[in-house]
Design a protein around this motif. Sequence first.
Motif, PDB file in Angstrom:
ATOM      1  N   ASP A 230       0.809  -1.227   0.000  1.00 41.74           N
ATOM      2  CA  ASP A 230       0.000   0.000   0.000  1.00 41.74           C
ATOM      3  C   ASP A 230       0.841   1.274   0.000  1.00 41.74           C
ATOM      4  O   ASP A 230       0.292   2.366   0.047  1.00 41.74           O
ATOM      5  N   TYR A 231       2.158   1.127  -0.016  1.00 45.12           N
ATOM      6  CA  TYR A 231       3.004   2.313   0.067  1.00 45.12           C
ATOM      7  C   TYR A 231       3.376   2.775  -1.332  1.00 45.12           C
ATOM      8  O   TYR A 231       3.870   1.994  -2.160  1.00 45.12           O
ATOM      9  N   SER A 232       3.156   4.064  -1.593  1.00 44.74           N
ATOM     10  CA  SER A 232       3.384   4.594  -2.934  1.00 44.74           C
ATOM     11  C   SER A 232       4.827   5.023  -3.177  1.00 44.74           C
ATOM     12  O   SER A 232       5.257   5.158  -4.323  1.00 44.74           O
ATOM     13  N   GLY A 233       5.585   5.234  -2.098  1.00 41.88           N
ATOM     14  CA  GLY A 233       6.963   5.687  -2.234  1.00 41.88           C
ATOM     15  C   GLY A 233       7.941   4.533  -2.323  1.00 41.88           C
ATOM     16  O   GLY A 233       7.585   3.383  -2.599  1.00 41.88           O
ATOM     17  N   LYS A 234       9.202   4.852  -2.051  1.00 42.02           N
ATOM     18  CA  LYS A 234      10.260   3.848  -2.114  1.00 42.02           C
ATOM     19  C   LYS A 234      10.287   3.057  -0.801  1.00 42.02           C
ATOM     20  O   LYS A 234      10.286   3.616   0.281  1.00 42.02           O
ATOM     21  N   CYS A 235      10.343   1.747  -0.922  1.00 42.50           N
ATOM     22  CA  CYS A 235      10.377   0.875   0.258  1.00 42.50           C
ATOM     23  C   CYS A 235      11.808   0.419   0.534  1.00 42.50           C
ATOM     24  O   CYS A 235      12.449  -0.200  -0.327  1.00 42.50           O
ATOM     25  N   ASP A 236      12.293   0.743   1.716  1.00 43.80           N
ATOM     26  CA  ASP A 236      13.646   0.350   2.099  1.00 43.80           C
ATOM     27  C   ASP A 236      13.702  -1.073   2.644  1.00 43.80           C
ATOM     28  O   ASP A 236      14.672  -1.792   2.446  1.00 43.80           O
TER      29      ASP A 236
END
Length: 385
Positions: A230-236
């Motif tokens: 569900d996260y639209s940004g970059k996932c670390d």
Amino acid sequence: MLIIRNWYLNFSSMRRRSNVSFNIKTFVGITFLFLYCEYIIYYVVISSCKWPELNPANEDPTIAKNNYEPVKVMVLADTHLLGSRNGHWFDKLRREWQMHRAFQTAMSLFKPDLVFVLGDLTDEGLYCSDAEFEYYVKRFYNLFAVPETTKLYVAVGNHDIGFHYRVSPYLNQRFVAAFNAPAVQLISVKGNHFVLVNSMALEGDGCFLCQPAEHQLSRIEKKLKCTKGDYSGKCDSKLDIYSKPILMQHYPLYRKSDMECDDFDAAPDPIKRERFRETWECLSKEATTQLLNQIKPRLALSGHTHHGCTRPLPNGDGIEITLPSFSWRNKENPNFGLGVFTPNNYAFTKCEMPKEFTVIILYIIGVIILLLWLLCTRYKKYKLR
């Protein structure tokens, strides 16, 4: 004369053997009464509790099934180990023995994978000296010792470091170092995610404790969203699999009072009606909303009130269970919780412990029976003379 002398010696010998036998029986009776009331009764009462069974009808259809074995969890709260200021030495000895026996009996019967203690481990941790705090730590780990196969985690309570207004960096760090209990921690086991939170770090005022806690909650929120997709940004980083977390902390989430609580261990009626003060008896509305929005738990577990409560979460998506104090000093019928968790399902139950009133009654009845037996035995001997 010889016959009389032999008769007297035989009578004296029989009388001595009779007295020895009588003393042995008396000792055995007293010993059994003590062992039953201080040891056996814990097995008798606690063994009536069982691990709850997972109901397939309660499975979350949004979470994919997996091959993980269920995680078995034991939860307790508010042990309140006494310090040097409050309570008599016998009161301290008695309460600690009761908690030790109840906990160790539960450990031997249930063998949980994880144990969580939800705050107020100590009664005077917020103002005791370093030497006394070290003694607290040593006693806690002796009383609540777990085998190598079980992991124990704790959350901090207001009696451990103080309410928000009086928490100092030193008191906080002292507790964190002793119990490995940072303000926020994420524990993932077999696809189940347990989020432990310092309730006093949720004031939202940017204090030395609150700001790092908020950052850590944001990181956990991001990790959960990344795992779920569900996260639209970059996932670390991501977790192995996504599942709705179990939120654990000392304070209950915001509620007006305990009036909606109908558990068998709920507060008595006069106390039920007392209105909760935000950040004192429960979290603030704002902090509650923040936690529910960030963590989105399926279950929230708490302590602090010393009474039990089960109610729907304020957002309607799950339930909150408040556990009573584990100490007989704070609750006539203390208990602990057992939970079985899989990523898409869980079951939770409370287990009763021996009531102190029952133990006292057993002692009284046992002593009365023993005295009656002594009187009857003496009376029979008197009649035979």
